[in-house]
Design a protein around this motif. Structure first.
Motif, PDB file in Angstrom:
ATOM      1  N   PRO A 186      -6.892   2.732 -11.198  1.00  0.00           N
ATOM      2  CA  PRO A 186      -6.619   4.032 -10.584  1.00  0.00           C
ATOM      3  C   PRO A 186      -7.835   4.957 -10.603  1.00  0.00           C
ATOM      4  O   PRO A 186      -8.472   5.159 -11.641  1.00  0.00           O
ATOM      5  N   ASP A 232      -9.543   2.137  -6.051  1.00  0.00           N
ATOM      6  CA  ASP A 232      -8.281   1.998  -5.312  1.00  0.00           C
ATOM      7  C   ASP A 232      -8.264   2.814  -4.019  1.00  0.00           C
ATOM      8  O   ASP A 232      -7.194   3.039  -3.447  1.00  0.00           O
ATOM      9  N   THR A 245      -2.127   0.766 -13.603  1.00  0.00           N
ATOM     10  CA  THR A 245      -2.004   0.939 -12.154  1.00  0.00           C
ATOM     11  C   THR A 245      -0.529   1.061 -11.755  1.00  0.00           C
ATOM     12  O   THR A 245       0.277   0.190 -12.122  1.00  0.00           O
ATOM     13  N   THR A 289       0.817   1.503  -5.965  1.00  0.00           N
ATOM     14  CA  THR A 289      -0.576   1.344  -5.517  1.00  0.00           C
ATOM     15  C   THR A 289      -0.865  -0.113  -5.159  1.00  0.00           C
ATOM     16  O   THR A 289      -1.534  -0.401  -4.152  1.00  0.00           O
ATOM     17  N   LYS A 292       0.722  -0.971  -1.861  1.00  0.00           N
ATOM     18  CA  LYS A 292      -0.066  -0.430  -0.744  1.00  0.00           C
ATOM     19  C   LYS A 292      -1.307  -1.299  -0.504  1.00  0.00           C
ATOM     20  O   LYS A 292      -1.673  -1.580   0.646  1.00  0.00           O
TER      21      LYS A 292
END
Lengths: 329, 365
Positions: free
Chosen positions: B251, B255, B294, B298, B301
């Motif tokens: 993160p 990302d 994380t 995320t 995605k």
């Protein structure tokens, strides 16, 4: 070394180019007692040797006393008693990677041990150490791990701290000898050229106290050397640095290359390791010039970590020649 | 990482075999062997040519990896035959999802690494030196024998960074090939072309950790470079080596959707859309403990970005039970290999093809 290249004290002073302030210190034998200035004492004796690489140990002891007494302006026994108490466990961090010839001389270490004993430190609470047993043995030390006399062993025997210590770019495990066992450390480096980071004097010696020194030679060791010296156990426990400059090496380090050593016959004492490293660096540069070698900067290995150690982030000492007073005795 | 006791217990007969052959601490049987890929310089210096770092090393000093040492002008590997970690893992743990699924990989590692990731999950063995960790004495022939006895289809060079024990890896893989045991390298890809090409002659699969798609990340968090890793991936493509990529999503560090899109486009264009890409979940580790794990959202995605940008096989890792762990047919969408964690629940392939639509699925089956 080539005897043609040997440099005595007089020639050393004559060829000194290490800056007006430093020269003033060398020639006048003065140093400032103001706390904002740093001192480095260089004690030299021309009658230390009975052969090219052999020394009179009693004269080394006297040279140590001379250096200490001139640095602290007190008689030697009082200095040691002031610096170390009976409760201390004192680690003597030597530099042994290069084996005999370019390691901290055992008889110098023995002289330090005697002074500590006289100051009341118990024998088994004195630990001579470096990274590995085998490095110590190769440099001429006798290993001992016990309680009946001063000890001597490598970190390999006790391992590293369990917790990562970090500062800036550096993150390491620290030798348990310094993190868990010792309350005080005397740094006993040698003065030498270093093929990657320029020079190895006081600060660089503590690469031998961490588990991953191989990670910190990039970028000429900058800022890694300074960062490692910010680790609390190293910074807070190191009370004194006595640099073995008996037979320094100005090229080809860190391994021992006798053709590039010279007989300086000196001990360098300081509590400000940055000032000591700066002074040692200048001496190496001077010797390189004397032997028609390019400067470390021209060789691509100016030891910029020394300046970094003095910056606002580190404040480990001063590398400002105007604030370093060198007393040569 | 694996303790000696657990290793012996787990290996059973293999453990007895090891003991019979003197399972021993570092240095008793194997020892330093002359390194490959280096150049001798003046004054007993050497230049290592194994990885792009190309350390110039004085006598008595070691390279950045900490396991290769200059001794009087000759360069030595200090870890040949001396793994510190030994385990029989599901090959899915590597992760390799298109390589002999549901088989085991006899996994070995020595200490050392040629980078210093601040998020390393195996830092206790990767960021250390041989004398600081107890190792086993297992020469290449014994590794192959243990792999066979433990019914492992492959040997995986993993956990730390196998590039730094390339001599040991090469010799083991060469013997393994003769014995019918495949070899896979689980690597950061930070290796020079010549040694990588040599390894291609004995390896059967490679997993590359592509740690980010920016030089900034590599410099600040890896102490390495991106470019050589991309070059390695292209070389592996040219050599037709089966290759999968893992991308650990951290993160705030790597990302960014735009960065992920660029990377996926590069993979699809340069390596091919069949290249499996695993987006793995980060957990706070080592020197990066201030960043949370994380979010699964995320990873989902990221997976969608990969699929939207032309990649056929995009996975989610370190999230057991997530549908993104399974393999789907790019054409008809049926599940081809269903996984939960490292366990394969079902394999629905017919001679490497989708049983429904007949599409050939890339991999080593």
């Amino acid at each position: 070394m080539s005897h043609n290249h040997a440099i005595n004290r007089r020639r050393f002073c004559q060829s000194s180019i290490i800056g007006a302030s430093l020269l003033a210190g060398l020639h006048n034998g003065i140093y400032c007692q103001n706390g904002s200035f740093s001192r480095v004492v260089i004690a030299t004796r021309s009658d230390l040797r009975f052969s090219r690489f052999d020394f009179f140990s009693d004269r080394i002891s006297k040279l140590l006393d001379t250096a200490i007494e001139n640095y602290f302006e007190k008689k030697s026994p009082a200095v040691w008693a002031d610096l170390f108490s009976q409760r201390d466990v004192v680690g003597l961090k030597v530099n042994c990677l290069a084996g005999k010839g370019l390691s901290t001389h055992p008889f110098l270490v023995e002289a330090v041990i005697q002074r500590l004993l006289q100051a009341g430190v118990e024998a088994h609470k004195i630990i001579v150490w470096d990274r590995l047993d085998r490095d110590l043995e190769r440099a001429g030390y006798s290993l001992y791990y016990g309680r009946s006399k001063s000890q001597c062993y490598g970190t390999n025997r006790v391992g590293y701290s369990g917790q990562i210590v970090e500062f800036g770019s550096a993150g390491s495990l620290v030798s348990r000898i310094i993190s868990d066992l010792c309350t005080a450390v005397i740094n006993l480096p040698v003065l030498k050229d270093h093929g990657i980071v320029g020079v190895s004097v006081g600060m660089k010696n503590f690469f031998g106290a961490i588990n991953n020194p191989n990670k910190y030679h990039d970028n000429i060791g900058d800022p890694y050397v300074a960062d490692v010296n910010m680790f609390p156990d190293i910074r807070n426990k190191t009370r004194l640095t006595i640099c073995d400059a008996l037979t320094p090496q100005y090229e080809g380090g860190p391994p021992f290359m006798p053709q590039w050593t010279w007989q300086m016959d000196s001990l360098m004492v300081a509590q400000d390791m940055v000032a000591l490293d700066y002074t040692g660096w200048q001496i190496i540069e001077q010797q390189r010039e004397f032997n028609n070698l390019p400067s470390l900067e021209a060789s691509g290995r100016k030891p910029s970590y020394i300046h970094t150690a003095a910056d606002e982030k580190h404040l480990l000492g001063t590398d400002d020649p105007a604030k370093i007073f060198v007393k040569k005795v | 990482m694996y303790s000696r006791r657990k290793f012996i217990r787990h290996c059973g007969g293999a453990g007895c075999f090891l003991i019979a052959h003197g399972l021993s601490a570092y240095g008793n049987e194997s020892g330093p062997v002359e390194a490959r890929y280096y150049q001798k310089l003046d004054n007993r210096k050497i230049k290592c040519e194994l990885c792009p770092r190309e350390c110039v090393i004085d006598d008595l000093e070691r390279g950045y990896c900490g396991v290769r040492e200059n001794r009087d002008g000759t360069y030595y590997s200090l870890v040949y035959g001396l793994p510190c970690s030994v385990h029989a893992d599901p090959v899915e743990k590597k992760p390799l999802f298109h390589f002999l699924p549901s088989t085991r990989a006899f996994s070995i590692a020595t200490v050392g690494c040629n980078v210093m990731c601040k998020f390393c999950q195996n830092w206790e063995i990767s960021q250390t030196r041989p004398e600081q960790i107890q190792s086993y004495d297992i020469p290449p022939s014994m590794v192959v024998k243990l792999a066979q006895e433990n019914r492992c289809a492959s040997i995986a060079y993993t956990y730390t960074e196998p590039v730094i024990f390339t001599e040991y890896m090469y010799d083991t893989a060469e013997l393994g090939r003769k014995a019918g045991v495949k070899s896979v390298m689980i690597s950061n890809g930070y290796i020079n072309p010549e040694p990588m090409m040599d390894l291609c002659g004995v390896l059967d699969g490679v997993k590359i950790d592509l740690k980010a798609y920016t030089e900034r990340f590599y410099k600040e968090l890896v102490s390495g470079e991106l470019r050589p890793v991309l070059d390695t991936l292209v070389l592996l493509r040219d050599k037709k080596m089966w290759t999968e990529i893992v991308y650990l999503v951290i993160p705030g560090q790597n990302d960014d959707p735009g960065e992920l899109k660029s990377m996926c486009n590069w993979i699809a264009k340069e390596l091919g859309p069949d290249t499996p890409l695993h987006f793995s979940r980060f957990h706070p580790q080592y020197r990066l403990k201030n960043i949370p794990a994380t979010p699964v959202s995320t990873l989902k995605k990221a997976r969608q970005i990969g699929l939207d940008n032309g990649l056929f096989f995009v996975y989610i890792g370190n999230v057991p039970g997530d549908p993104g762990e399974s393999t789907y047919c790019p054409d008809c969408g049926i599940i081809l290999i269903q996984r939960i964690g490292y366990q394969v629940v079902k394999i629905n392939l017919k001679q490497g093809s989708c049983p429904a639509c007949g599409r050939k699925i890339a991999g080593v089956w």
